[in-house]
Design an enzyme around this catalytic site. Structure first.
Site, PDB file in Angstrom:
ATOM      1  N   SER A 176      -3.893  -2.836  -2.833  1.00  0.00           N
ATOM      2  CA  SER A 176      -3.411  -2.203  -4.065  1.00  0.00           C
ATOM      3  C   SER A 176      -3.330  -0.677  -3.996  1.00  0.00           C
ATOM      4  CB  SER A 176      -4.297  -2.683  -5.217  1.00  0.00           C
ATOM      5  OG  SER A 176      -3.770  -2.303  -6.438  1.00  0.00           O
ATOM      6  N   ASP A 219       1.035  -1.761  -4.038  1.00  0.00           N
ATOM      7  CA  ASP A 219       1.608  -3.105  -4.131  1.00  0.00           C
ATOM      8  C   ASP A 219       2.501  -3.288  -5.354  1.00  0.00           C
ATOM      9  OD1 ASP A 219      -0.594  -3.035  -5.856  1.00  0.00           O
ATOM     10  OD2 ASP A 219      -0.935  -5.195  -5.679  1.00  0.00           O
ATOM     11  N   ASP A 276       2.135  -3.297  -8.622  1.00  0.00           N
ATOM     12  CA  ASP A 276       1.794  -3.829  -9.944  1.00  0.00           C
ATOM     13  C   ASP A 276       1.516  -2.685 -10.928  1.00  0.00           C
ATOM     14  OD1 ASP A 276      -0.598  -3.166  -8.751  1.00  0.00           O
ATOM     15  OD2 ASP A 276      -1.669  -4.980  -9.391  1.00  0.00           O
TER      16      ASP A 276
HETATM   17 MG    MG Z   1      -1.966  -2.560  -7.466  1.00  0.00          MG
END
Ligand code: MG
Length: 401
Positions: free
Chosen positions: A60, A200, A202
């Site tokens: 992440s 990533d 998100d």
């Molecule tokens: Mg993330």
């Protein structure tokens, strides 16, 4: 039993090796498996609706030398505590066994996940948006999808750090301090906005047309207004300005998985001020790509800077201190002596005062105590923050006070 799993990874140097190891394990155990290559987490989450589960190799927003596995359900939500515990137990007690030779599957490669995700997002937004947008992917998993999507929406895209090198040119967490180049590029190119993601995808954060970083608390309100909901699901550390704007605010523990868990039951929108935005109609996974299209659509109708300035804003501080040697019971006792109006124990301890609040909680990922404070004035903010810092230091083992 997850008999068919879709697998993806981010751009880290260790990601392909870990992905192949994971695929090898899945196939050896008799599961079906589909390799989607380098894609963002929300793209994998969207693809997971056609499988039993999704597995994403990523760390992440963490440094490039880290890595890990995010496990996702078909609805895009992260594996919950029970599911993670089951997997952990199976790993630790070595109970999982290889499938008999005649049941081992071959595995597939899938290349349409990005195209399908983009198509689904385009379904919700008008095209022909003539905006100039700078996209900083930080050389993470969004390097292709966000510039591609925004170009399809009609934007002129200036791509910054949009190549999958595996080496992040700046700290990959999309905070104001890490987005110096994006801020500079947005100003220099006279762009209508700038967009940044974490490793990533998100998460998504925004720089406005004046080249100013937009605080996540404000994006939370802007998105909720756009979605047309009166109810926002967010974390305990989000600004009190959202309550004052008339939204019904449902607060969870810090972490986007708690926001999704709440939204699984009901709600149209939720998020976390650090940049996770969940739109349940597409997925329960925070979707930075969808959020990028959403913010571009908003900016096509009105300049972002006056919109941002029209929202209430209070000074807010987020920081942390080592938790080593802190006696928690003593800390709680000392904090209560600050005479708060209201105390909440959703996550750590939150003290509400008439003119501000203070949140003291143990970090979930590091040996640190996180401090968040917000107040109606700068003076009061520093008073609250400095006081809490002094109290925490006083509560170290062996400290005399
Ligand atoms: Mg993330």
């Amino acid at each position: 039993v997850y008999s068919n799993v879709v697998v993806g990874c981010d751009t880290r140097t260790s990601s392909p090796a870990m992905k192949h190891a994971l695929i090898s394990g899945l196939l050896a155990a008799g599961s079906g498996c589909c390799d989607d290559g380098v894609i963002p987490t929300p793209t994998l989450a969207f693809a997971a609706r056609e499988f039993d589960a999704g597995a994403m190799i990523t760390a992440s927003h963490n440094p490039p030398e880290y890595n890990g596995i995010k496990l996702l359900n078909r609805d895009g939500s992260a594996f919950d505590y029970q599911q993670r515990k089951q997997i952990e137990e199976a790993v630790l007690d070595d109970s999982s066994s290889a499938a008999p030779w005649h049941e081992i599957k071959a595995g597939n490669i899938h290349n349409e996940a990005i195209e399908q995700h983009v198509e689904r997002i385009l379904h919700d937004f008008p095209t022909g948006i003539k905006l100039k947008v700078v996209v900083d992917s930080g050389c993470g998993a969004t390097y292709m999808i966000t510039p591609y999507l925004l170009t399809k929406l009609g934007c002129e895209v200036l791509a910054l750090n949009c190549y999958p090198s595996g080496f992040f040119p700046h700290d990959i967490e999309p905070t104001e301090a890490n987005l110096v180049d994006l801020i500079k590029a947005t100003r220099e190119f006279g762009a209508d906005l700038g967009i940044a993601h974490d490793g990533d995808g998100d998460r998504m954060m925004v720089v406005d047309d004046r080249g100013r970083f937009v605080p996540g608390d404000k994006l939370l309100a802007i998105f909720a207004q756009e979605v047309g909901t009166k109810e926002i699901v967010t974390t305990i550390d989000a600004s009190m300005a959202i309550d004052e704007m008339g939204f019904k605010v449902i607060r969870t523990k810090v972490g986007d998985t708690y926001v999704s868990e709440k939204l699984k039951k009901s709600g149209e929108f939720g998020g976390e001020p650090s940049g996770s935005w969940v739109f349940p109609k597409i997925s329960l996974c925070p979707d930075g790509i969808y959020a990028a299209a959403q913010v571009v659509a908003i900016a096509s109708r009105q300049k972002l800077s006056p919109l941002v300035d029209s929202l209430p804003h209070y000074p807010l501080l987020r920081g942390s201190i080592s938790s080593e040697g802190i006696v928690m019971s003593k800390l709680e006792q000392r904090l209560m002596a600050m005479n708060p109006l209201l105390v909440s124990n959703i996550d750590g301890i939150k003290l509400n005062f008439e003119d501000g609040w203070l949140l003291i909680r143990a970090s979930g990922t590091e040996p640190k105590i996180r401090i968040t404070a917000e107040a109606k004035s700068e003076t009061r903010l520093h008073h609250l923050y400095d006081n809490s810092l002094r109290i925490i230091k006083d509560c170290r083992e062996g400290e005399i006070n």
